[in-house]
Scaffold this active site. Sequence first.
Site, PDB file in Angstrom:
ATOM      1  N   SER A 159       0.875  -1.183   0.000  1.00  0.00           N
ATOM      2  CA  SER A 159       0.000   0.000   0.000  1.00  0.00           C
ATOM      3  C   SER A 159       0.902   1.219   0.000  1.00  0.00           C
ATOM      4  CB  SER A 159      -0.861   0.009   1.270  1.00  0.00           C
ATOM      5  OG  SER A 159      -1.384   1.307   1.508  1.00  0.00           O
ATOM      6  N   TYR A 173      -0.270  -0.711  10.197  1.00  0.00           N
ATOM      7  CA  TYR A 173      -0.505  -0.990   8.774  1.00  0.00           C
ATOM      8  C   TYR A 173       0.668  -0.467   7.940  1.00  0.00           C
ATOM      9  CZ  TYR A 173      -3.110  -1.000   4.293  1.00  0.00           C
ATOM     10  OH  TYR A 173      -3.531  -1.209   3.000  1.00  0.00           O
TER      11      TYR A 173
END
Length: 277
Positions: A159, A173
């Site tokens: 990501s 994350y």
Amino acid sequence: MSTTQTSATTNTNGRLQGKVAIVTGAGCVGPGWGNGRAVAVLFAQAGATIFAVDKNADAMEETIRRVREVGGAISAHTCDVTDSASVAEMVAACEAQYGRVDILVNNVGGSAAGGPVALAEDKWDAQVDFNLKSVYLTCKHVLPVMEKQGKGAIVNTASTSGIRWTGSAQVAYAACKAGVIQLSRVVAVEYAKKGIRVNTVVPGQLHTPMVEVRLAGQRSGGDVDKLLESRVARIPLGFMGDGRDTANAALFLASDEAQFVTGTEIIVDGGMTARCD
Ligand SMILES: NC(=O)c1ccc[n+]([C@@H]2O[C@H](COP(=O)([O-])OP(=O)(O)OC[C@H]3O[C@@H](n4cnc5c(N)ncnc54)[C@H](O)[C@@H]3O)[C@@H](O)[C@H]2O)c1
């Protein structure tokens, strides 16, 4: 508000003909084009046989239907990819059914909000299992199969949060996705002589069903339009992609067209990480 552009048409043209592809997270949190579902459908269109993996069998139903609609071949396997024994059993099941694993696409993951102070320790651990250990485990069990074959391609999903601040604190994350990128690079070098390529797709802020199902609740008090507006405002191209854009990059990396490409990333973010204002 229209923030999403219709997906481009892809020339799939047998680019993965005869290959067997494990796609993890092949379902989606809602109806529509999540990343794993889009990968499964596009790879099937390109001629791959899909071994779809998800912990939620119901989530794979739309994927199975869409793969069959394009005339593709798919079988589904329920598995929690954070559990080593289940992953070992899943890979053995694919090998038993098809005799090989040519492609592995690691797609399971997702964010939890919070910086180091706000994020509880158990949530940190769960994020690491979900986003990073899952990738380690599938590689651990698939690599020996690919090594026996003398060939294979692994595509991991990171990501842009793994390479930049992307608008909100999500420390676990971000750290895990950075880890996915580096895991891919070092495994790529270790396995290069064995004919196995490992690369990463780095999606930016997409409009996938996850936005409606999870993110709007986390970020904008459930106001989907407000969240979409703030996400698209960061994107130079002025629209949001969806899972099909991720899948197009993954298709190239998984195919033999990328025979000289390993240990690297394709960023799919409409130019978001290229800007610095
Ligand atoms: N959606 C985005 O905007 C976006 C942006 C950047 C990166 N990503 C990354 O793309 C990937 C997919 O995201 P998405 O939003 O398309 O997916 P999603 O959340 O819609 O679907 C993922 C699927 O994974 C399954 N799953 C969850 N935990 C699992 C487990 N432990 N074992 C097996 N299956 C499990 C779910 O049941 C679901 O069907 C993730 O790695 C995510 O971090 C997404």
